[in-house]
Write a protein that holds these residues in place. Structure first.
Motif: not given
Length: 449
Positions: A1-10, A23-29, A364-373, A397-399
């Motif tokens: 499970m990861a929160n970057h790359g291609v995320i498909v919300g259903l 497409d999620v990069r650095d928590q940006q959707v 909201a689903l894909v943005n929530y997934a993108a924000q997860q540390n 993620s280090k922060k």
């Protein structure tokens, strides 16, 4: 499970199934494709026909495939808020290595936290970590690499009917997909559509869906209350169909084209043509249509208003954020503001192709997934029983690592006991205005009179 790359919300809803590819990069959707199909196997947010829902999911997926020329095999799906209970759970474990706490210990603490007695038809639908405690040190966000002999996870567990996820899982699998994650819909919305200040000071989120209406209170960045009422846009459509003796399809189109949420805002001079079954076409006014719609809206607003009033939710400074497909009815914001006496604003995504409140759930689903540390992802992996994996740490993620904060020790209880948001006493002046329910009843009485 990861929160970057291609995320498909259903988002499998009562009226439509929506698929959003991002497409999620650095928590940006970055939204790259959207698919939508009519829903045939869902009632009040719950899958009741697995085969029909699987076909609807495939239909929505075929649209995003045409847009991207790619096949997608993994999805993150939303869970509706039906009969949800919230509990504060704790799991304590002895660490495997007293000189070095690892994420394996986090997994063990999570499994211990969700190992709670439940009724046979109930399950933990979602889980959010509040804090970790290493020995006697509380308020730890990420215990990895810390030194200690005991690790405790304090988390909020969202408990609901097992049927909410079992049929949904089966439909997703029949559609040829792997389920990557399940997220409670109000949880995703509370962390994405509300600003940081609104999440902190307290805000009501109102989701006017097709099969049901959901009210959620977020305060101190945590969900404090969830309540659903089993009526929504589908009921409004059915009311129009029954009163005017027209098909549900015609009633839905009439609602979308000319629907007004309350008679006060309708134009009596605006005439509409409808074709009753087995009869000649007739003409009705926009006012007549609004009276049908307004009766159901009054019911929804009143019922939820009663529940929210018992916990003084209308005193929260954040007001109300409105979303969901039925909120697109004209003047919905106005009747909520007038009835509840608070500021109400409509939320919808700004991306092209998503500028409709009906897409808020998938957005909201894909943005929530993108924000997860990293820690949140590991906790969720453990809760769902997925194979334990840790993505390599990057600069972003280090922060989140090795931070210690003070977390209020608040007891979260079941919805039936009604969670009381903390509202300053000086913000309530009972002598200055009538009770909220009196205002709702009086306001709607004036409309229909």
């Amino acid at each position: 499970m990861a929160n970057h790359g291609v995320i498909v919300g259903l988002d499998v809803g009562t009226s439509t199934v929506k698929v959003l590819v991002s497409d999620v990069r650095d928590q940006q959707v970055n939204v790259i494709a959207v698919g939508r199909s009519i829903s045939h196997g869902v009632k009040r947010g719950v899958v009741v026909d697995i085969d029909a829902t699987a076909q609807d999911i495939k239909a929505a997926l075929s649209q995003v495939k045409k847009q991207t020329n790619q096949e997608f095999t993994e999805v993150i799906a939303s869970i509706p808020a039906n009969s949800i209970q919230m509990r504060l759970v704790r799991g304590t474990v002895t660490t495997q290595d007293s000189q070095h706490i690892s994420y394996q210990d986090v997994v063990a603490a999570t499994k211990a936290a969700v190992n709670i007695p439940l009724e046979h038809d109930q399950t933990v639908l979602d889980l959010t970590a509040q804090e970790f405690t290493v020995d006697d040190l509380g308020g730890v966000l990420d215990p990895n690499d810390m030194v200690g002999t005991h690790l405790t996870l304090s988390a909020t567990a969202y408990i609901g009917p097992r049927l909410l996820v079992s049929n949904l899982r089966s439909a997703i699998q029949k559609a040829g997909l792997n389920l990557r994650d399940l997220v409670l819909a109000p949880l995703a919305a509370s962390q994405t559509i509300a600003t940081d200040a609104e999440q902190e000071f307290g805000t009501i989120l109102l989701d006017l869906g097709a099969g049901q209406t959901t009210a959620t209170i977020v305060q101190n960045h945590q969900i404090k209350f969830i309540s659903t009422y089993g009526a929504g846009g589908f009921n409004i459509t059915n009311d129009i169909s029954q009163v005017l003796n027209i098909s549900n399809q015609d009633a839905e189109q009439l609602k979308l084209d000319a629907g007004v949420s309350a008679p006060q805002y309708a134009n009596e001079a605006h005439l509409l043509t409808v074709e009753p079954v087995g009869k000649k076409p007739i003409r009705i006014s926009e006012l007549e249509l609004s009276e049908i719609i307004g009766a159901r809206m009054q019911q929804i607003v009143t019922k939820l208003g009663e529940r929210l009033d018992t916990i003084s939710a209308f005193q929260l400074p954040g007001g109300m954020i409105v979303s969901g497909g039925s909120s697109s009815l004209r003047y919905t914001q106005d009747i909520l503001q007038a009835a509840y006496g608070i500021n109400a604003k409509l939320f919808m995504p700004h991306e092209i192709g998503l500028q409709n409140p009906a897409y808020v759930g998938a957005w909201a689903l894909v943005n929530y997934a993108a924000q997860q540390n990293k820690v949140a992802l590991i906790v969720k992996q453990a809760m769902l029983g997925l194979p334990f994996t840790v993505e390599p740490t990057n600069d972003e993620s280090k922060k989140y690592e090795k931070n210690v904060v003070r977390v209020p020790n608040e007891q979260i209880i079941e919805e039936e006991q009604l969670i009381q948001p903390s509202i300053p006493n000086n913000s309530i002046n009972n002598d200055s205005k009538p009770g909220i329910m009196d205002r709702i009843k009086n306001w709607f009485s004036e409309l229909f009179n």
